[in-house]
Enzyme design. Structure first.
Site, PDB file in Angstrom:
ATOM      1  N   GLY A 107       0.771  -1.238   0.000  1.00 12.67           N
ATOM      2  CA  GLY A 107       0.000   0.000   0.000  1.00 12.67           C
ATOM      3  C   GLY A 107       0.800   1.284   0.000  1.00 12.67           C
ATOM      4  O   GLY A 107       0.246   2.343   0.275  1.00 12.67           O
ATOM      5  N   ASN A 142      -2.684   1.639 -14.406  1.00 14.83           N
ATOM      6  CA  ASN A 142      -1.859   0.728 -13.609  1.00 14.83           C
ATOM      7  C   ASN A 142      -0.452   1.298 -13.474  1.00 14.83           C
ATOM      8  O   ASN A 142       0.049   1.954 -14.385  1.00 14.83           O
ATOM      9  CB  ASN A 142      -1.783  -0.639 -14.301  1.00 14.83           C
ATOM     10  CG  ASN A 142      -0.963  -1.639 -13.516  1.00 14.83           C
ATOM     11  OD1 ASN A 142      -1.142  -1.800 -12.304  1.00 14.83           O
ATOM     12  ND2 ASN A 142      -0.036  -2.318 -14.190  1.00 14.83           N
ATOM     13  N   HIS A 202       3.537   0.119 -12.899  1.00 12.00           N
ATOM     14  CA  HIS A 202       4.365  -1.089 -13.041  1.00 12.00           C
ATOM     15  C   HIS A 202       5.833  -0.709 -12.825  1.00 12.00           C
ATOM     16  O   HIS A 202       6.301   0.291 -13.376  1.00 12.00           O
ATOM     17  CB  HIS A 202       4.157  -1.680 -14.435  1.00 12.00           C
ATOM     18  CG  HIS A 202       4.909  -2.953 -14.632  1.00 12.00           C
ATOM     19  ND1 HIS A 202       4.462  -4.156 -14.098  1.00 12.00           N
ATOM     20  CD2 HIS A 202       6.072  -3.227 -15.253  1.00 12.00           C
ATOM     21  CE1 HIS A 202       5.328  -5.108 -14.408  1.00 12.00           C
ATOM     22  NE2 HIS A 202       6.308  -4.569 -15.107  1.00 12.00           N
TER      23      HIS A 202
HETATM   24  C1  GRF Z   1       4.560  -1.598  -6.905  1.00 12.19           C
HETATM   25  O1  GRF Z   1       5.914  -1.812  -7.172  1.00 12.19           O
HETATM   26  C2  GRF Z   1       3.768  -1.546  -8.174  1.00 12.19           C
HETATM   27  O2  GRF Z   1       4.473  -0.990  -9.245  1.00 12.19           O
HETATM   28  C3  GRF Z   1       3.506  -2.999  -8.447  1.00 12.19           C
HETATM   29  O3  GRF Z   1       3.241  -3.538  -7.171  1.00 12.19           O
HETATM   30  C4  GRF Z   1       3.940  -2.787  -6.180  1.00 12.19           C
HETATM   31  C5  GRF Z   1       2.966  -2.368  -5.128  1.00 12.19           C
HETATM   32  O4  GRF Z   1       3.606  -1.787  -4.036  1.00 12.19           O
HETATM   33  N1  GRF Z   1       2.454  -3.172  -9.408  1.00 12.19           N
HETATM   34  P1  GRF Z   1       2.748  -1.070  -2.916  1.00 12.19           P
HETATM   35  O5  GRF Z   1       1.706  -2.061  -2.416  1.00 12.19           O
HETATM   36  O6  GRF Z   1       2.102   0.142  -3.516  1.00 12.19           O
HETATM   37  O7  GRF Z   1       3.713  -0.706  -1.844  1.00 12.19           O
END
Ligand code: GRF
Length: 198
Positions: free
Chosen positions: A17, A112, A114
């Protein structure tokens, strides 16, 4: 979207999160002209649910295992998003391919984040693979039915230095995510507001 009003944003997340918090923080400080209406989570017990409680954001946790099909699972989420008049959806560490039930309802309105410079390293372990292989960075893209394949809306490269460990590299990638995601969503909101006015 009504220009002059805050955009109603939903965040979907499966995990820690930190990106959810970055979006809440940007909405609070005014750099993101949105209200985070709800957190949707597919993992009971995920830390992001605690972050939502801390930020006073209502959450809905729906476990796909409780449903016979992805369509039934997504319909519950869709009903909830529609009941809140959600206008934009941000996938922030949502570890599932989105199916047609949600995609059709939010075509062009689901983004999204990534942790690589797409099209390099789509899918899981992107951060580890970009640490090993180069092309480090972050991408925000529109969601389509593929695995990290939708049109790119914004990217930030992150160089791997000679001194880097995976941890130090990952920390810079995450910092880049926390800056890029709110700023790209803000640009989408501004674009949509312009279209409403024209
Ligand atoms: C992030 O690195 C995002 O790019 C990927 O999942 C991770 C989520 O991290 N899709 P968080 O839960 O926001 O700390």
């Amino acid at each position: 979207m009504n220009p002059g009003e805050k955009t109603r944003l939903a965040v979907m997340s499966s995990g820690t999160g930190t990106n959810f918090v970055a979006l809440c923080s940007a909405a609070k400080n005014g750099s993101l002209d949105a209200r985070v209406e709800v957190l949707i989570c597919d993992k009971p017990g995920a830390a992001v649910l605690e972050r939502a409680a801390e930020w006073g954001v209502p959450s809905l946790c729906v476990n796909p295992r409780d449903f016979a099909t992805k369509a039934e699972y997504e319909q519950i989420i869709l009903n909830h998003l529609q009941s809140l008049n959600v206008e934009l959806v941000a996938l922030a560490g949502y570890m599932r391919i989105v199916g047609p039930t949600l995609l059709d309802a939010f075509a062009g309105r689901m983004l999204n984040i990534h942790p690589s410079l797409l099209p390099h390293f789509p899918g899981i372990n992107a951060l580890e693979r970009s640490y090993e292989g180069g092309h480090g960075g972050v991408t925000v893209h529109l969601v389509d039915s593929g695995l990290d394949t939708g049109p790119t809306l914004g990217q930030s490269p992150v160089e791997r230095t000679e001194e880097d460990t995976l941890d130090s590299f990952a920390a810079r990638v995450h910092t880049a995510e926390h800056q890029l995601f709110p700023s790209v969503i803000q640009k989408v909101i501004e674009q949509q507001n312009r279209e409403e006015l024209s």
